[in-house]
Design a protein around this motif. Structure first.
Motif, PDB file in Angstrom:
ATOM      1  N   PRO A   1      44.100  40.506  48.919  1.00  0.00           N
ATOM      2  CA  PRO A   1      44.349  41.788  50.601  1.00  0.00           C
ATOM      3  C   PRO A   1      43.557  43.364  49.987  1.00  0.00           C
ATOM      4  CG  PRO A   1      46.817  40.777  49.987  1.00  0.00           C
ATOM      5  CD  PRO A   1      45.865  40.624  48.832  1.00  0.00           C
ATOM      6  N   LEU A   2      43.562  43.336  48.861  1.00  0.00           N
ATOM      7  CA  LEU A   2      42.642  44.820  48.297  1.00  0.00           C
ATOM      8  C   LEU A   2      41.223  44.186  48.358  1.00  0.00           C
ATOM      9  CD1 LEU A   2      45.292  46.219  46.109  1.00  0.00           C
ATOM     10  CD2 LEU A   2      44.983  46.963  48.325  1.00  0.00           C
ATOM     11  N   ALA A   3      40.709  43.347  49.134  1.00  0.00           N
ATOM     12  CA  ALA A   3      39.005  43.354  48.495  1.00  0.00           C
ATOM     13  C   ALA A   3      38.705  44.426  49.402  1.00  0.00           C
ATOM     14  CB  ALA A   3      39.751  41.685  49.180  1.00  0.00           C
ATOM     15  N   GLU A   4      38.720  44.698  50.642  1.00  0.00           N
ATOM     16  CA  GLU A   4      37.725  45.412  51.320  1.00  0.00           C
ATOM     17  C   GLU A   4      37.910  46.809  50.721  1.00  0.00           C
ATOM     18  OE1 GLU A   4      38.584  45.579  55.050  1.00  0.00           O
ATOM     19  OE2 GLU A   4      37.036  47.398  55.706  1.00  0.00           O
ATOM     20  N   GLU A   5      39.131  47.654  49.557  1.00  0.00           N
ATOM     21  CA  GLU A   5      39.274  48.437  48.796  1.00  0.00           C
ATOM     22  C   GLU A   5      38.320  48.726  47.629  1.00  0.00           C
ATOM     23  OE1 GLU A   5      39.670  52.636  48.770  1.00  0.00           O
ATOM     24  OE2 GLU A   5      40.628  51.145  50.833  1.00  0.00           O
ATOM     25  N   LEU A   6      38.170  47.050  47.193  1.00  0.00           N
ATOM     26  CA  LEU A   6      37.768  47.230  46.149  1.00  0.00           C
ATOM     27  C   LEU A   6      36.040  46.903  45.990  1.00  0.00           C
ATOM     28  CD1 LEU A   6      39.635  44.222  44.202  1.00  0.00           C
ATOM     29  CD2 LEU A   6      39.676  46.426  43.619  1.00  0.00           C
ATOM     30  N   SER A   7      35.350  46.569  47.153  1.00  0.00           N
ATOM     31  CA  SER A   7      33.811  46.645  47.885  1.00  0.00           C
ATOM     32  C   SER A   7      33.432  47.512  47.566  1.00  0.00           C
ATOM     33  CB  SER A   7      34.040  45.422  48.995  1.00  0.00           C
ATOM     34  OG  SER A   7      34.556  46.323  50.203  1.00  0.00           O
ATOM     35  N   LYS A   8      34.177  48.927  47.697  1.00  0.00           N
ATOM     36  CA  LYS A   8      33.642  50.098  47.749  1.00  0.00           C
ATOM     37  C   LYS A   8      33.281  50.451  46.434  1.00  0.00           C
ATOM     38  CE  LYS A   8      36.862  51.467  51.462  1.00  0.00           C
ATOM     39  NZ  LYS A   8      38.658  52.256  52.185  1.00  0.00           N
ATOM     40  N   ILE A   9      33.896  49.911  45.269  1.00  0.00           N
ATOM     41  CA  ILE A   9      33.468  49.933  43.911  1.00  0.00           C
ATOM     42  C   ILE A   9      32.337  48.701  43.793  1.00  0.00           C
ATOM     43  CG2 ILE A   9      33.723  49.853  41.865  1.00  0.00           C
ATOM     44  CD1 ILE A   9      36.460  50.180  42.130  1.00  0.00           C
ATOM     45  N   ALA A  10      32.285  47.841  44.269  1.00  0.00           N
ATOM     46  CA  ALA A  10      31.218  47.343  43.976  1.00  0.00           C
ATOM     47  C   ALA A  10      31.381  45.538  45.032  1.00  0.00           C
ATOM     48  CB  ALA A  10      31.101  46.528  42.339  1.00  0.00           C
ATOM     49  N   PRO A  11      30.677  44.432  45.488  1.00  0.00           N
ATOM     50  CA  PRO A  11      30.333  43.148  45.793  1.00  0.00           C
ATOM     51  C   PRO A  11      31.371  43.090  45.306  1.00  0.00           C
ATOM     52  CG  PRO A  11      28.192  44.009  44.607  1.00  0.00           C
ATOM     53  CD  PRO A  11      28.827  45.178  44.448  1.00  0.00           C
ATOM     54  N   THR A  12      32.691  42.485  46.089  1.00  0.00           N
ATOM     55  CA  THR A  12      33.691  41.498  45.821  1.00  0.00           C
ATOM     56  C   THR A  12      33.726  40.342  46.284  1.00  0.00           C
ATOM     57  OG1 THR A  12      34.482  43.710  44.991  1.00  0.00           O
ATOM     58  CG2 THR A  12      36.192  41.865  45.773  1.00  0.00           C
ATOM     59  N   VAL A  13      34.477  39.326  45.638  1.00  0.00           N
ATOM     60  CA  VAL A  13      34.625  38.133  45.747  1.00  0.00           C
ATOM     61  C   VAL A  13      35.783  38.132  45.597  1.00  0.00           C
ATOM     62  CG1 VAL A  13      32.396  37.234  45.603  1.00  0.00           C
ATOM     63  CG2 VAL A  13      33.701  36.998  43.688  1.00  0.00           C
ATOM     64  N   VAL A  14      36.691  37.034  46.238  1.00  0.00           N
ATOM     65  CA  VAL A  14      37.968  36.393  46.347  1.00  0.00           C
ATOM     66  C   VAL A  14      37.810  35.653  45.690  1.00  0.00           C
ATOM     67  CG1 VAL A  14      39.900  35.606  47.482  1.00  0.00           C
ATOM     68  CG2 VAL A  14      38.769  37.859  47.892  1.00  0.00           C
ATOM     69  N   PHE A  15      37.970  35.347  44.572  1.00  0.00           N
ATOM     70  CA  PHE A  15      38.523  33.190  44.111  1.00  0.00           C
ATOM     71  C   PHE A  15      40.001  32.882  43.936  1.00  0.00           C
ATOM     72  CE2 PHE A  15      39.321  30.306  40.652  1.00  0.00           C
ATOM     73  CZ  PHE A  15      37.921  29.927  40.235  1.00  0.00           C
ATOM     74  N   GLN A  16      39.955  31.800  45.148  1.00  0.00           N
ATOM     75  CA  GLN A  16      41.364  31.505  45.907  1.00  0.00           C
ATOM     76  C   GLN A  16      41.475  30.670  45.551  1.00  0.00           C
ATOM     77  OE1 GLN A  16      43.508  34.236  47.962  1.00  0.00           O
ATOM     78  NE2 GLN A  16      44.431  32.754  49.422  1.00  0.00           N
ATOM     79  N   VAL A  17      42.371  29.811  44.896  1.00  0.00           N
ATOM     80  CA  VAL A  17      42.507  27.921  45.076  1.00  0.00           C
ATOM     81  C   VAL A  17      43.573  28.496  46.339  1.00  0.00           C
ATOM     82  CG1 VAL A  17      43.789  26.122  44.178  1.00  0.00           C
ATOM     83  CG2 VAL A  17      42.103  27.698  43.011  1.00  0.00           C
ATOM     84  N   ASP A  18      43.171  26.790  47.694  1.00  0.00           N
ATOM     85  CA  ASP A  18      44.159  26.565  48.805  1.00  0.00           C
ATOM     86  C   ASP A  18      45.208  25.300  48.320  1.00  0.00           C
ATOM     87  OD1 ASP A  18      45.278  26.314  51.209  1.00  0.00           O
ATOM     88  OD2 ASP A  18      43.456  25.811  52.278  1.00  0.00           O
ATOM     89  N   SER A  19      46.543  26.311  48.353  1.00  0.00           N
ATOM     90  CA  SER A  19      47.237  25.162  48.064  1.00  0.00           C
ATOM     91  C   SER A  19      47.193  23.395  48.745  1.00  0.00           C
ATOM     92  CB  SER A  19      48.440  25.747  47.944  1.00  0.00           C
ATOM     93  OG  SER A  19      49.351  25.792  49.165  1.00  0.00           O
ATOM     94  N   ALA A  20      46.609  24.115  49.925  1.00  0.00           N
ATOM     95  CA  ALA A  20      46.195  22.350  50.810  1.00  0.00           C
ATOM     96  C   ALA A  20      45.914  22.002  50.174  1.00  0.00           C
ATOM     97  CB  ALA A  20      46.374  23.134  51.657  1.00  0.00           C
ATOM     98  N   GLY A  21      44.983  22.155  49.253  1.00  0.00           N
ATOM     99  CA  GLY A  21      43.846  21.124  48.897  1.00  0.00           C
ATOM    100  C   GLY A  21      43.182  21.852  47.106  1.00  0.00           C
ATOM    101  N   TYR A  22      44.108  21.958  46.010  1.00  0.00           N
ATOM    102  CA  TYR A  22      43.568  22.321  45.403  1.00  0.00           C
ATOM    103  C   TYR A  22      42.137  21.872  44.808  1.00  0.00           C
ATOM    104  CZ  TYR A  22      43.588  22.944  40.843  1.00  0.00           C
ATOM    105  OH  TYR A  22      43.119  23.688  39.576  1.00  0.00           O
ATOM    106  N   TRP A  23      41.646  20.334  44.398  1.00  0.00           N
ATOM    107  CA  TRP A  23      40.410  20.560  43.797  1.00  0.00           C
ATOM    108  C   TRP A  23      39.427  20.120  44.597  1.00  0.00           C
ATOM    109  CZ3 TRP A  23      38.057  19.590  40.683  1.00  0.00           C
ATOM    110  CH2 TRP A  23      36.855  19.087  40.370  1.00  0.00           C
TER     111      TRP A  23
END
Length: 306
Positions: free
Chosen positions: A114-136
């Motif tokens: 949820p803070l990715a947009e704020e973090l992106s003001k410092i540097a390019p930001t990506v989100v590493f997030q596993v979807d529990s509906a499809g782990y692999w």
């Protein structure tokens, strides 16, 4: 594209060359759960907010300059050293420290997404997030994103092939035997169940187990259940995650909690098919390469006793 940028645009050459190892950088756009991010490949100063992404970078031989240092599994303990900066908690980034590190990439976690947009003001930001509906499936997507950013796509595909082979072998065995399972979490003396729509859906969707008891509703912390519920489900296999142990609040309390007549009367207990899952891998470092191997080994440990 590399040649064009470096031959004809001297300014671009100055900014895109990575002087450590003289690696060249391309400008790319990657997709992730928070959208898309444009950045240069092979970033040198990386800040990591999650354990899963730190696990992947470490496996690939990439050392971030800053990371969250709480709940590090033993194989990542080297990042407790002072040369690596602590950038806050899993939920609250230390924006000032991150800013002073002058990162050229920030990898946010599910808890800091949820803070990715704020973090992106410092540097390019990506989100590493596993979807529990499809782990692999989602884990592969995250690995491929990292591979593209660090130009290690071939290496990533080799890892995916290795893991896919193991998962396929387990799934084939489980489906052939039509093995059912119940997944529970112990937490502060309480017991909750997780089904195929939960954060532990991988047990059912990737490894092929049937639900020992249907109707388990998706919930972050599972459905509260009783020991009578476990006895009624009578699973062939039982996977147990001790949340207190995962968070360092105790040692093996979950196993002791389940040592009673109702649980001991199940097929899983009688056949020694109850396994305590690695709390860090399943609960905190999900999506990591070492963590995924630990998860595979946890599943295999039950089947080896078949």
């Amino acid at each position: 594209m590399k040649a064009l940028k470096t031959l004809f645009t001297p300014l671009a050459l100055a900014t895109s060359l990575t002087f450590s190892g003289f690696a060249l950088a391309d400008t790319i756009t990657v997709q992730h759960v928070a959208g898309e991010t444009t950045l240069d490949t092979n970033p040198q100063r990386v800040v990591v907010m999650g354990l899963g992404s730190l696990d992947v970078l470490d496996t690939l031989g990439i050392e971030p300059v800053g990371m969250v240092k709480t709940y590090l599994p033993s194989y990542l303990e080297k990042y407790q050293a002072d040369e690596f900066k602590n950038v806050g908690s899993m939920f609250e980034p230390d924006f000032e420290t991150i800013f002073t590190l002058k990162p050229d990439l920030i990898i946010a976690s599910p808890r800091t997404a949820p803070l990715a947009e704020e973090l992106s003001k410092i540097a390019p930001t990506v989100v590493f997030q596993v979807d529990s509906a499809g782990y692999w499936e989602s884990t592969q997507q995250n690995w491929r994103m990292i591979g593209k950013i660090f130009e290690k796509e071939k290496e990533i595909e080799e890892y995916i092939t290795q893991y896919q082979t193991q998962i396929d072998d387990i799934r084939q065995f489980v489906e052939a035997g039509e093995i059912d399972a119940l997944t529970v979490m112990t937490n502060g003396g309480n017991l909750s169940a997780f089904g195929e729509q939960s954060r532990f859906s991988s047990i059912y969707k990737d490894f092929g187990f049937k639900e020992a008891q249907s109707g388990i509703v998706e919930s972050t912390h599972g459905n509260l259940i009783s020991f009578e519920y476990v006895a009624s489900a009578n699973p062939s296999v039982m996977f147990v995650l001790d949340r207190d142990q995962a968070l360092g609040r105790g040692d093996s309390a979950g196993k002791a909690l389940l040592d009673n007549d109702l649980v001991n009367g199940t097929k899983a207990a009688k056949n020694n098919h109850i396994t305590i899952m690695d709390g860090n891998a399943w609960y905190l470092t999900a999506g990591g390469m070492d963590a995924t191997q630990v998860m595979i080994d946890d599943i295999r440990s039950v089947l080896d006793q078949e």
